[in-house]
Design a protein around this motif. Structure first.
Motif, PDB file in Angstrom:
ATOM      1  N   LYS A  95     -40.056 -30.898 -43.064  1.00  0.00           N
ATOM      2  CA  LYS A  95     -41.049 -30.274 -42.184  1.00  0.00           C
ATOM      3  C   LYS A  95     -42.395 -30.990 -42.188  1.00  0.00           C
ATOM      4  O   LYS A  95     -43.123 -30.957 -41.192  1.00  0.00           O
ATOM      5  CB  LYS A  95     -41.236 -28.814 -42.583  1.00  0.00           C
ATOM      6  CG  LYS A  95     -40.025 -27.940 -42.298  1.00  0.00           C
ATOM      7  CD  LYS A  95     -40.298 -26.496 -42.688  1.00  0.00           C
ATOM      8  CE  LYS A  95     -39.103 -25.620 -42.356  1.00  0.00           C
ATOM      9  NZ  LYS A  95     -39.361 -24.188 -42.705  1.00  0.00           N
ATOM     10  N   THR A  96     -42.726 -31.653 -43.324  1.00  0.00           N
ATOM     11  CA  THR A  96     -44.077 -32.222 -43.439  1.00  0.00           C
ATOM     12  C   THR A  96     -44.110 -33.667 -43.917  1.00  0.00           C
ATOM     13  O   THR A  96     -45.177 -34.280 -43.911  1.00  0.00           O
ATOM     14  CB  THR A  96     -44.915 -31.383 -44.424  1.00  0.00           C
ATOM     15  OG1 THR A  96     -44.260 -31.374 -45.716  1.00  0.00           O
ATOM     16  CG2 THR A  96     -45.054 -29.947 -43.925  1.00  0.00           C
ATOM     17  N   ASP A 120     -51.494 -28.294 -41.530  1.00  0.00           N
ATOM     18  CA  ASP A 120     -50.669 -27.095 -41.623  1.00  0.00           C
ATOM     19  C   ASP A 120     -49.550 -27.063 -40.582  1.00  0.00           C
ATOM     20  O   ASP A 120     -48.928 -26.019 -40.370  1.00  0.00           O
ATOM     21  CB  ASP A 120     -51.541 -25.839 -41.455  1.00  0.00           C
ATOM     22  CG  ASP A 120     -52.586 -25.730 -42.547  1.00  0.00           C
ATOM     23  OD1 ASP A 120     -52.282 -26.160 -43.675  1.00  0.00           O
ATOM     24  OD2 ASP A 120     -53.696 -25.236 -42.258  1.00  0.00           O
ATOM     25  N   ILE A 179     -50.693 -34.301 -41.419  1.00  0.00           N
ATOM     26  CA  ILE A 179     -50.058 -33.204 -40.695  1.00  0.00           C
ATOM     27  C   ILE A 179     -50.838 -31.905 -40.837  1.00  0.00           C
ATOM     28  O   ILE A 179     -50.831 -31.051 -39.964  1.00  0.00           O
ATOM     29  CB  ILE A 179     -48.595 -33.039 -41.191  1.00  0.00           C
ATOM     30  CG1 ILE A 179     -47.774 -34.248 -40.733  1.00  0.00           C
ATOM     31  CG2 ILE A 179     -47.994 -31.753 -40.677  1.00  0.00           C
ATOM     32  CD1 ILE A 179     -46.349 -34.221 -41.200  1.00  0.00           C
ATOM     33  N   ILE A 214     -45.943 -28.562 -38.518  1.00  0.00           N
ATOM     34  CA  ILE A 214     -44.552 -28.868 -38.859  1.00  0.00           C
ATOM     35  C   ILE A 214     -44.051 -29.948 -37.907  1.00  0.00           C
ATOM     36  O   ILE A 214     -44.338 -29.924 -36.707  1.00  0.00           O
ATOM     37  CB  ILE A 214     -43.671 -27.605 -38.746  1.00  0.00           C
ATOM     38  CG1 ILE A 214     -44.077 -26.589 -39.809  1.00  0.00           C
ATOM     39  CG2 ILE A 214     -42.192 -27.948 -38.886  1.00  0.00           C
ATOM     40  CD1 ILE A 214     -43.355 -25.259 -39.671  1.00  0.00           C
TER      41      ILE A 214
END
Length: 723
Positions: A282-283, A304, A302, A306
């Protein structure tokens, strides 16, 4: 209005017409690209059918045909859309009422596009929506119901070379403990299970699960990311396995990554000559370049958000798109990240796709369920951002004459390429070539360098060839197997930057048989005569194998073509010619053999072994069939067991026998019996072991005529009539 007829081959995808720099009614004639693949119809919208979608609030999913990217499917949280022209037009893909529950219809977790239809993964079960049906694929398709992922090919290769199997897969399907590959007509085969993976990874007691699967840049390979753990609630180790789907060889690579329960990584392979890919959760973005030699993390700010999509094009551009539509760019082997300008607002749902020309574009789905596209000028955006950072391409120009992505190299052939690099004189640069595949090619290089007016010029002439003698070896077929295969190459400058437009050239060399090759005997056309029902008898004394009576043959016009009429006093030498899908290639000068396919033996050859220069007894059909009596006639003699007669080793019993090997220059001909005529259907086979990896054969038919009637019989008939 211009009407232009373009030559086209079966593997053509795009044709580009180059405009000349002249005025035409005050307008310049622009370059034009035409899409040439076979039309693919979209699934029709049926009245009363119901929408199929991803869960409410989820991001867009898309998949497209690798060799025709205008054929694309997009799944939103409202509808599924399909297009065959990059969404210039589109239709909604829906399913029949009652085929799924309402919850299932809104639970698409993955989608894949194929020419057989659109695959949907819903709650562990694979479905396909074809032109007229919506089908659940299960036990009848050799698939289980606990499927966790599906994927299709991402890169287009116009040709494939298979050594073992007769087809390649187009979709991969996996559960936690098994991988299945899908072939034409919805046939699925299990390829590997986790029990096999334990032996490959040398972890006999660990718990193993397949994490994800992806097709690599190699036309025959897939990559498996496999989880292993002993205390699975604490941490897991990710291992990497490469699978060759043709030979079913499995190779564990030196790549390990520690992950935590619940962390999922996606895998994305670049279009490159060696395995180069990134993983993302996701990150995070993790890269692995140069065939696992260069690994690390990319630092992307990035915050916060995704990661929604990692998009890769053929030029090595990686675009990382976040769920809020912020975008970042980097290239293969360049760790500098560029944050691209905002292109769309943070709430619009969109996904990046690629036109057949390679140009990127956005697909947007509105809140009311409509779809529209927007071309994205990627290079202009990169140049705009890089200008502020003074990120300049280190070279001025990089050119080559590699015109295709696939080349086929047969025996006795070579391939030559020229690569040129122009760069500022005060920068040291070189031309690099990387390869991936078996060590079956030899290479010659010629490098040149010059400098003028503050600029340096380097060029590299590259020649690929194979120097191997296949004649007289102990195991001809094994040597051929070991000397064929797929080798991928990347040619690139030694340094690059995000602003470089053409940073590398990728192509594959297929060493082996070109399936488009075939041979014909000159003068035998299958359409120059009128077929009719034709039966004829062969006397048993004319046959190679004895039988009780005559042999009746029905002439097959479609297979044999039109017979050539030859006088019984006329010698005949077949002129064998090589063809491919583009037409005539060359006259074949090497040795070949012929045999009559219906078993006739009542023909011979005008040259003897001695006249042909033999120093020992040459091979004949009689000697080869006696030596290989367990084989059918057509397999008894060929390039695999050919031995020439031009050395003193071997017996010299009778060199006055007919010499049964023909080539264009040895003046050996077929000769016919003088006491009868007949129909002969011959098959010709190339005998030279160093001519081709292909088994090259062709059929031709000869009908002899010219028999002079027996005068004594004529006199008897005349006397009988007079009486």
């Amino acid at each position: 209005m211009w009407s232009i007829t373009l030559p086209m081959t079966s593997d053509d995808e795009l044709k580009e017409i180059k405009g000349r720099p002249v005025d035409f009614y005050d307008c310049l004639v622009a370059d034009s690209i035409f899409f040439l693949t076979v039309p693919f119809l979209t699934i029709p919208e049926s009245p009363g059918f119901l929408p199929i979608s991803s869960p409410r609030g989820s991001q867009l999913m898309a998949d497209w045909e690798a060799c025709a990217t205008s054929y694309i499917v997009v799944v939103s949280d409202m509808e599924t859309f399909q297009s065959n022209d990059s969404f210039q037009t589109w239709t909604r893909v829906r399913v029949p009422p009652g085929s799924l529950t309402d919850d299932e219809r809104r639970s698409v977790s993955d989608v894949s596009f194929s020419r057989e239809g659109v695959f949907f993964l819903i709650e562990g079960i694979l479905y396909i929506r074809s032109m007229h049906e919506f089908t659940r694929l299960g036990k009848f398709s050799n698939l289980p119901d606990e499927i966790i992922g599906i994927t299709t090919r991402k890169w287009c290769w116009d040709k494939y070379l298979l050594k073992v199997k007769d087809q390649i897969s187009y979709i991969a399907v996996w559960t936690k403990d098994a991988l299945y590959l899908g072939y034409e007509h919805l046939k699925f085969n299990k390829i590997i299970e986790t029990d096999d993976m334990r032996q490959i990874l040398h972890v006999p007691y660990a718990t193993l699960n397949i994490h994800t699967v992806e097709y690599t840049e190699h036309p025959l390979e897939l990559a498996l990311l496999v989880e292993s753990c002993t205390q699975c609630h604490i941490s897991r180790t990710l291992h990497f396995i490469i699978i060759n789907e043709d030979t079913e060889e499995f190779l564990s690579k030196e790549f390990k990554l520690t992950g935590y329960p619940g962390t999922f990584f996606s895998m994305h392979f670049a279009f490159s000559g060696t395995p180069e890919f990134v993983l993302n959760d996701k990150t995070r973005i993790i890269y692995c370049y140069n065939n696992f030699a260069n690994k690390g993390h990319l630092q992307i700010p990035i915050k916060d958000q995704i990661i929604h999509q990692v998009f890769i094009d053929y030029l090595g551009n990686f675009i990382v798109k976040l769920e809020n539509n912020a975008m970042f760019l980097f290239k293969i082997n360049i760790n500098q990240i560029l944050k691209l300008h905002s292109w769309t607002n943070s709430t619009t749902k969109c996904i990046i796709a690629m036109f057949p020309t390679g140009q990127t574009y956005f697909i947007h789905v509105s809140k009311i369920g409509n779809i529209y596209t927007e071309t994205y000028p990627l290079q202009l955006e990169v140049d705009s951002v890089a200008a502020r950072n003074r990120d300049m391409c280190p070279y001025i120009e990089f050119q080559d004459n590699v015109l295709r992505n696939t080349y086929i190299l047969d025996k006795g052939q070579n391939l030559s390429f020229l690569v040129e690099l122009q760069y500022p004189e005060d920068i040291g640069m070189d031309i690099l070539m990387e390869s991936y595949g078996p060590d079956i090619l030899e290479r010659r290089e010629k490098n040149s360098y010059e400098s003028s007016l503050g600029q340096s010029y380097k060029s590299k002439e590259i020649e690929f060839y194979q120097h191997e003698n296949f004649e007289g070896v102990n195991d001809y077929f094994k040597l051929q197997y070991n000397k064929t295969g797929v080798v991928l190459f990347t040619v690139k400058p030694s340094d690059s930057a995000n602003t470089c437009i053409n940073p590398q050239k990728v192509f594959q060399v297929l060493v082996g048989c070109d399936s488009a090759k075939y041979i014909l005997v000159k003068g035998f056309e299958k359409k120059d005569c009128l077929p009719y029902e034709f039966l004829y008898d062969i006397e048993k004394s004319y046959l190679r194998h004895q039988q009780s009576g005559k042999k009746r043959v029905k002439y097959d016009w479609k297979l044999y073509g039109c017979p050539l009429k030859v006088h019984i006093k006329e010698k005949f030498q077949p002129l064998v010619q090589l063809y491919n899908e583009e037409g005539y290639v060359e006259d074949i000068h090497v040795n070949f053999i012929v045999w009559e396919i219906h078993g006739r033996k009542d023909y011979s050859f005008n040259n003897s072994m001695a006249q042909s220069g033999c120093l020992r007894e040459a091979q004949t059909w009689k000697s080869m069939t006696e030596f290989n009596e367990s084989l059918p006639l057509e397999d008894a003699w060929g390039p695999e067991n050919y031995r020439h007669c031009f050395s003193l080793s071997g017996k010299r019993e009778d060199l006055n026998q007919p010499y049964e090997i023909i080539n264009k220059t040895n003046k050996n001909h077929l000769v016919w019996p003088m006491d009868h005529t007949g129909m002969y259907v011959f098959r010709v086979k190339i005998l030279d072991p160093n001519y081709s990896f292909c088994t090259l054969t062709a059929v031709f038919a000869i009908e002899t005529y010219g028999l002079v009637p027996n005068m004594y019989s004529i006199m008897k008939i005349s006397s009988f009539v007079n009486d």
